[in-house]
Design a protein around this motif. Structure first.
Motif: not given
Length: 138
Positions: A16, A20, A24, A30, A32, A39
């Motif tokens: 992650k 991340t 983004p 995202l 979870e 994603y």
């Protein structure tokens, strides 16, 4: 058409942090869940699904995740500067360098690319091929 791509990860928290650091910025949101990280690109109301989604999940069989030999996933950036920025961000988030941002002699004149390894060892490319930006020989 490719609908989705999934990579395995033994440490979802490390994965992650890595993904991340750059997804983004490329427009991916995202989600979870118990099954890992999803994603996805955002959709406007009534818009058809944008593909592909990108998933990071523990292995289905419970065995250690492994990176594919010769496998690579490429994400398109908006510009050469974004390739550089996201490459640096991914390295700072625990990725490994597999090739600094730049042009490669065997690719097209506008193909600007960098290569990384995620914490699990999967190879990732970040590239831009905007014909309005400087070219390899320009």
């Amino acid at each position: 058409m490719i609908a989705y791509v999934t990579v395995g990860a033994d440490d979802i928290a490390r994965a992650k942090r890595f993904y991340t650091a750059f997804l983004p910025a490329l427009g991916y949101g995202l989600k979870e869940g118990r099954e890992g990280l999803s994603y996805v690109l955002p959709l406007a109301e009534g818009q058809a699904t944008l593909l592909p989604d990108f998933y990071v999940k523990p292995t289905f069989n419970g065995q250690p995740a492994t990176a594919g030999n010769g496998s690579m996933i490429a994400f398109e950036a908006r510009s050469q500067s974004q390739v550089r920025e996201l490459h640096a961000a991914a390295l700072a988030a625990g990725g490994g360098d597999e090739g600094q941002p730049g042009f490669r002699p065997t690719y097209g004149a506008h193909f600007y690319v960098s290569y990384l390894r995620d914490p699990q060892g999967n190879k990732i490319a970040l590239f831009s091929s905007d014909p309005h930006e400087p070219a390899r020989n320009g």
